[in-house]
Write a protein that holds these residues in place. Structure first.
Motif, PDB file in Angstrom:
ATOM      1  N   VAL A 116      -8.442   7.224  -2.858  1.00  0.00           N
ATOM      2  CA  VAL A 116      -7.122   6.851  -2.341  1.00  0.00           C
ATOM      3  C   VAL A 116      -6.102   7.933  -2.650  1.00  0.00           C
ATOM      4  CG1 VAL A 116      -6.457   5.572  -4.428  1.00  0.00           C
ATOM      5  CG2 VAL A 116      -5.467   4.936  -2.236  1.00  0.00           C
ATOM      6  N   GLU A 157       3.059   4.721   0.776  1.00  0.00           N
ATOM      7  CA  GLU A 157       1.880   3.888   0.994  1.00  0.00           C
ATOM      8  C   GLU A 157       0.655   4.549   0.380  1.00  0.00           C
ATOM      9  OE1 GLU A 157       0.524   1.352   4.652  1.00  0.00           O
ATOM     10  OE2 GLU A 157      -0.207   3.404   4.940  1.00  0.00           O
ATOM     11  N   GLN A 211      -3.232   5.001   0.757  1.00  0.00           N
ATOM     12  CA  GLN A 211      -4.216   4.915   1.832  1.00  0.00           C
ATOM     13  C   GLN A 211      -5.550   5.426   1.306  1.00  0.00           C
ATOM     14  OE1 GLN A 211      -2.892   7.012   5.319  1.00  0.00           O
ATOM     15  NE2 GLN A 211      -1.067   5.756   5.547  1.00  0.00           N
ATOM     16  N   GLU A 240     -11.170  -0.558   3.546  1.00  0.00           N
ATOM     17  CA  GLU A 240      -9.933   0.220   3.569  1.00  0.00           C
ATOM     18  C   GLU A 240      -8.861  -0.400   2.686  1.00  0.00           C
ATOM     19  OE1 GLU A 240      -8.349   1.199   7.381  1.00  0.00           O
ATOM     20  OE2 GLU A 240     -10.187   2.197   8.009  1.00  0.00           O
ATOM     21  N   HIS A 271      -4.653  -0.107   2.392  1.00  0.00           N
ATOM     22  CA  HIS A 271      -3.327   0.325   2.853  1.00  0.00           C
ATOM     23  C   HIS A 271      -2.348  -0.569   2.109  1.00  0.00           C
ATOM     24  CE1 HIS A 271      -4.776   2.896   6.097  1.00  0.00           C
ATOM     25  NE2 HIS A 271      -5.706   1.969   6.276  1.00  0.00           N
TER      26      HIS A 271
END
Length: 137
Positions: free
Chosen positions: A69, A89, A91, A100, A102
């Motif tokens: 990340v 953010e 990600q 994933e 986010h």
């Protein structure tokens, strides 16, 4: 040593974390750096980590063990001569599940003009935990 803008120091942290450069990260942090990560993040990440070494090991490196990340800053807000609020953010993906991630973040950084003294990190911990969950079959 020359006094640095907190943004320059924080940008160095984000670059060091993105590249996995522990020595560079440690050089930007005061030895008595005080890190606070959102409670509710997987152990040992969430909570208080006093000292640069503890914050690196139990905070950022523990994140790296569980997730691939990056923190992507979007807004930089000066909060005084030596404080900076960064909004952005996270990600990436959870390493074990491939799911994933986010998740928004707010990072409140404080420095002494030469090195960073503290971080208070806020994020949606439910999104981090959901990325670690196995998908139902």
């Amino acid at each position: 040593m020359t006094e640095r803008d907190p943004r320059e120091l924080v940008e160095r942290v984000y670059r060091a974390l993105a590249g996995g450069h522990r020595a560079e990260l440690a050089s930007v942090l005061h030895p008595e750096f005080d890190g606070y990560f959102s409670p509710g993040l997987p152990p040992p990440i969430g909570g208080h980590h006093p000292g640069a070494s503890a914050c690196i090991e139990h905070g950022w490196w523990a994140i790296g063990a569980l997730f691939a990340v990056r923190a992507l800053p979007e807004r930089w807000l000066a909060c005084g001569p030596n404080e900076l609020l960064v909004l952005g953010e996270y990600q990436g993906t959870a390493r074990r599940t491939g799911r994933e991630l986010h998740a928004p973040f707010a990072h409140l950084w404080a420095g002494d003009g030469d090195r960073l003294l503290s971080l208070r990190q806020y994020t949606d911990t439910a999104l981090w935990r959901a990325a670690l969950e196995e998908k139902p079959r």
